[in-house]
Design a protein around this motif. Structure first.
Motif, PDB file in Angstrom:
ATOM      1  N   TYR A  19      -3.640  14.925  -0.341  1.00 11.99           N
ATOM      2  CA  TYR A  19      -4.078  15.510   0.855  1.00 11.99           C
ATOM      3  C   TYR A  19      -3.009  15.851   1.689  1.00 11.99           C
ATOM      4  N   LYS A  20      -3.022  16.622   2.458  1.00 12.37           N
ATOM      5  CA  LYS A  20      -1.907  17.347   3.479  1.00 12.37           C
ATOM      6  C   LYS A  20      -1.239  16.150   3.942  1.00 12.37           C
ATOM      7  N   SER A  21      -1.976  15.009   4.596  1.00  8.10           N
ATOM      8  CA  SER A  21      -1.380  14.068   5.390  1.00  8.10           C
ATOM      9  C   SER A  21      -0.470  13.307   4.481  1.00  8.10           C
ATOM     10  N   PHE A  22      -0.570  13.050   3.187  1.00  8.09           N
ATOM     11  CA  PHE A  22       0.018  12.265   2.208  1.00  8.09           C
ATOM     12  C   PHE A  22       1.285  13.183   1.779  1.00  8.09           C
ATOM     13  N   LEU A  23       1.192  14.577   1.705  1.00 12.36           N
ATOM     14  CA  LEU A  23       2.165  15.253   1.223  1.00 12.36           C
ATOM     15  C   LEU A  23       3.115  15.403   2.247  1.00 12.36           C
ATOM     16  N   LYS A  24       2.812  15.654   3.510  1.00  4.43           N
ATOM     17  CA  LYS A  24       3.765  15.216   4.659  1.00  4.43           C
ATOM     18  C   LYS A  24       4.658  14.013   4.555  1.00  4.43           C
ATOM     19  N   SER A  34      -1.025  25.482  -0.594  1.00  5.82           N
ATOM     20  CA  SER A  34      -1.182  25.542   0.862  1.00  5.82           C
ATOM     21  C   SER A  34      -0.046  24.871   1.681  1.00  5.82           C
ATOM     22  N   PHE A  35       0.333  23.703   1.255  1.00  2.90           N
ATOM     23  CA  PHE A  35       1.447  22.885   1.920  1.00  2.90           C
ATOM     24  C   PHE A  35       2.934  23.657   1.915  1.00  2.90           C
ATOM     25  N   GLY A  36       2.888  24.642   0.902  1.00  2.00           N
ATOM     26  CA  GLY A  36       4.142  25.229   0.680  1.00  2.00           C
ATOM     27  C   GLY A  36       5.150  24.754  -0.670  1.00  2.00           C
ATOM     28  N   LEU A  37       4.457  23.896  -1.430  1.00  2.00           N
ATOM     29  CA  LEU A  37       5.217  23.565  -2.753  1.00  2.00           C
ATOM     30  C   LEU A  37       5.173  24.742  -3.619  1.00  2.00           C
ATOM     31  N   ASN A  38       6.056  24.375  -4.588  1.00  2.00           N
ATOM     32  CA  ASN A  38       6.329  25.468  -5.483  1.00  2.00           C
ATOM     33  C   ASN A  38       6.042  24.716  -6.810  1.00  2.00           C
ATOM     34  N   LEU A  39       5.098  25.324  -7.712  1.00  2.00           N
ATOM     35  CA  LEU A  39       4.617  24.739  -9.030  1.00  2.00           C
ATOM     36  C   LEU A  39       5.602  25.003 -10.068  1.00  2.00           C
ATOM     37  N   THR A  40       6.358  24.247 -10.646  1.00  2.00           N
ATOM     38  CA  THR A  40       7.443  24.524 -11.586  1.00  2.00           C
ATOM     39  C   THR A  40       6.794  24.285 -12.988  1.00  2.00           C
ATOM     40  N   GLU A  41       5.752  23.322 -13.136  1.00  5.58           N
ATOM     41  CA  GLU A  41       4.984  23.170 -14.468  1.00  5.58           C
ATOM     42  C   GLU A  41       3.855  23.072 -14.254  1.00  5.58           C
ATOM     43  N   LEU A  42       2.867  23.449 -15.150  1.00  4.94           N
ATOM     44  CA  LEU A  42       1.622  23.373 -14.958  1.00  4.94           C
ATOM     45  C   LEU A  42       0.801  23.208 -16.358  1.00  4.94           C
ATOM     46  N   SER A  43       0.130  22.059 -16.685  1.00  2.00           N
ATOM     47  CA  SER A  43      -0.567  22.032 -18.173  1.00  2.00           C
ATOM     48  C   SER A  43      -1.910  21.576 -17.778  1.00  2.00           C
ATOM     49  N   LEU A  44      -2.760  22.188 -18.508  1.00  5.41           N
ATOM     50  CA  LEU A  44      -4.389  22.005 -18.497  1.00  5.41           C
ATOM     51  C   LEU A  44      -4.773  21.209 -19.761  1.00  5.41           C
ATOM     52  N   ASP A  45      -3.872  20.940 -20.506  1.00  2.22           N
ATOM     53  CA  ASP A  45      -3.993  20.121 -21.867  1.00  2.22           C
ATOM     54  C   ASP A  45      -2.780  19.440 -22.275  1.00  2.22           C
ATOM     55  N   ASP A  73       0.782  -1.255   0.030  1.00  5.91           N
ATOM     56  CA  ASP A  73       0.004   0.088   0.123  1.00  5.91           C
ATOM     57  C   ASP A  73       0.918   1.082   0.032  1.00  5.91           C
ATOM     58  N   GLY A  74       0.701   2.078  -0.962  1.00  3.69           N
ATOM     59  CA  GLY A  74       1.658   3.312  -1.079  1.00  3.69           C
ATOM     60  C   GLY A  74       1.361   4.400  -0.085  1.00  3.69           C
ATOM     61  N   GLN A  75       0.224   3.932   0.870  1.00  3.44           N
ATOM     62  CA  GLN A  75       0.115   4.872   2.076  1.00  3.44           C
ATOM     63  C   GLN A  75       1.422   4.908   2.954  1.00  3.44           C
ATOM     64  N   GLY A  76       1.994   3.794   3.137  1.00  2.83           N
ATOM     65  CA  GLY A  76       3.220   3.517   4.026  1.00  2.83           C
ATOM     66  C   GLY A  76       4.656   4.047   3.158  1.00  2.83           C
ATOM     67  N   GLY A  79      12.886  18.088  -3.445  1.00  5.14           N
ATOM     68  CA  GLY A  79      12.475  16.767  -4.121  1.00  5.14           C
ATOM     69  C   GLY A  79      11.206  17.204  -5.006  1.00  5.14           C
ATOM     70  N   GLN A  80      10.898  16.396  -5.956  1.00  6.32           N
ATOM     71  CA  GLN A  80       9.963  16.611  -6.972  1.00  6.32           C
ATOM     72  C   GLN A  80       8.814  15.839  -6.864  1.00  6.32           C
ATOM     73  N   LEU A  81       7.725  16.261  -7.172  1.00  9.79           N
ATOM     74  CA  LEU A  81       6.470  15.471  -7.251  1.00  9.79           C
ATOM     75  C   LEU A  81       5.838  15.804  -8.624  1.00  9.79           C
ATOM     76  N   GLN A  82       5.433  14.453  -9.162  1.00 13.15           N
ATOM     77  CA  GLN A  82       4.818  14.793 -10.810  1.00 13.15           C
ATOM     78  C   GLN A  82       3.492  14.106 -10.505  1.00 13.15           C
ATOM     79  N   PHE A  83       2.261  14.960 -10.986  1.00 15.96           N
ATOM     80  CA  PHE A  83       0.933  14.643 -10.629  1.00 15.96           C
ATOM     81  C   PHE A  83       0.295  14.693 -12.132  1.00 15.96           C
ATOM     82  N   LYS A  84      -0.168  13.566 -12.395  1.00 13.05           N
ATOM     83  CA  LYS A  84      -1.153  13.616 -13.661  1.00 13.05           C
ATOM     84  C   LYS A  84      -2.662  13.083 -13.678  1.00 13.05           C
TER      85      LYS A  84
END
Length: 219
Positions: free
Chosen positions: A132-137, A168-179, A96-99, A147-152
Motif C-alpha cells: 500500500y502507498k503508505s508502506f511504499l513511502k 502509481s507511486f512512481g516505481l519502475n518495474l525492472t523485472e516481472l514474472s507470472l511464473d 513489527d516491520g511497519q516501523g 533503491g530496489q524492492l523485490q516482491f514475491k
C-alpha cells in the motif's frame, strides 16, 4: 494465523544477542556495527522461519542482511536454523516491520524484500497490505533514490494490486514474472531464485509464483 508457542524461544534469543536485535531503533544509522564488514544492506520484512534470508546470506557474502519478524516463535526458529552456519553477514530483528523507517536512516538500505506477505484480500483492509502507498513511502525513505524492492507472492490479486500501487507511486518495474519457477528453469541458471518455505509449499502444489523487482526513481 495462530503460531504455536515454542518454550525454548526466549532462552535461545537471550543466549544469542550477537545474532538478534530486540531494540532496532537503537541501531538506526549504525547497522554496520552489527556486522563483520561494512557492505550494502539488504532487509527482508516478514522473514518467517528464515530459509530465504539464510540462503541469500550464504549465496551473497558481499552483502549484509537483516530479517525482521514480529512473531517471536517464528523468528526463534529462523535464529536456530542460522546459528550452525555462523554467518557474519546476517542479523535478525524481533519487531513489527511497519516501523522500518524508525529502524533505518534515510538511504541506509540498498534493497528490500517482501516475500509472501499477508494478502489482506478484503477491500477495507487495503491499508494493511505491505505494498500500500503508505508502506511504499516508508520504503522510499530508507532506500533512497535507485533503491530496489523485490516482491514475491502466490496471490494473483495481491500481485496485480501491487503492480498498480507501485507504478502509481512512481516505481519502475525492472523485472516481472507470472511464473517464476518456469522462468528460472528457462534461464538455464541465469536467473537466481532463493526459495522460501511458503514458496516450496505452493510450488509443490503446482501453483505459479509471481515476482517483481521495482526500483525507486532516481531524482
Amino acid at each position: 494465523m495462530r503460531v504455536r508457542n515454542k518454550p525454548w524461544a526466549d532462552d535461545l534469543i537471550t543466549e544469542n544477542p550477537q545474532a538478534i536485535v530486540l531494540n532496532p531503533e537503537h541501531y538506526r544509522g549504525q547497522w554496520q556495527s552489527r556486522f563483520k564488514s561494512v557492505q550494502p544492506l539488504h532487509v527482508e520484512i516478514g522473514t518467517g522461519k528464515g530459509q530465504f534470508l539464510i540462503g541469500m546470506a550464504v549465496a551473497h557474502p558481499e552483502f549484509n542482511f537483516v530479517g525482521i519478524e514480529l512473531q517471536k516463535s517464528v523468528l526463534a526458529a529462523a535464529l536456530k536454523q542460522s546459528l550452525p552456519a555462523e554467518l557474519p553477514n546476517l542479523q535478525w530483528v524481533l519487531a513489527d516491520g511497519q516501523g522500518v523507517n524508525d529502524f533505518f536512516e534515510p538511504r541506509e538500505v540498498t534493497q528490500l524484500y517482501l516475500n509472501f506477505s499477508d494478502p489482506w484480500p478484503k477491500t477495507r483492509h487495503e491499508k494493511r497490505r505491505l505494498t500500500y502507498k503508505s508502506f511504499l513511502k516508508s520504503y522510499a525513505e530508507v532506500l533512497g533514490d535507485g533503491g530496489q524492492l523485490q516482491f514475491k507472492t502466490d496471490n494473483r490479486h495481491l500481485f496485480e494490486y501491487s503492480i498498480m500501487s507501485m507504478t502509481s507511486f512512481g516505481l519502475n518495474l525492472t523485472e516481472l514474472s507470472l511464473d517464476l519457477h518456469a522462468d528460472v528453469a528457462a534461464s538455464q541458471g541465469e536467473l537466481e531464485n532463493i526459495e522460501t518455505e511458503y514458496e516450496q509449499k505452493f510450488a509443490a502444489k503446482g501453483q505459479p509464483i509471481y515476482r517483481l523487482v521495482a526500483q525507486f526513481p532516481k531524482k
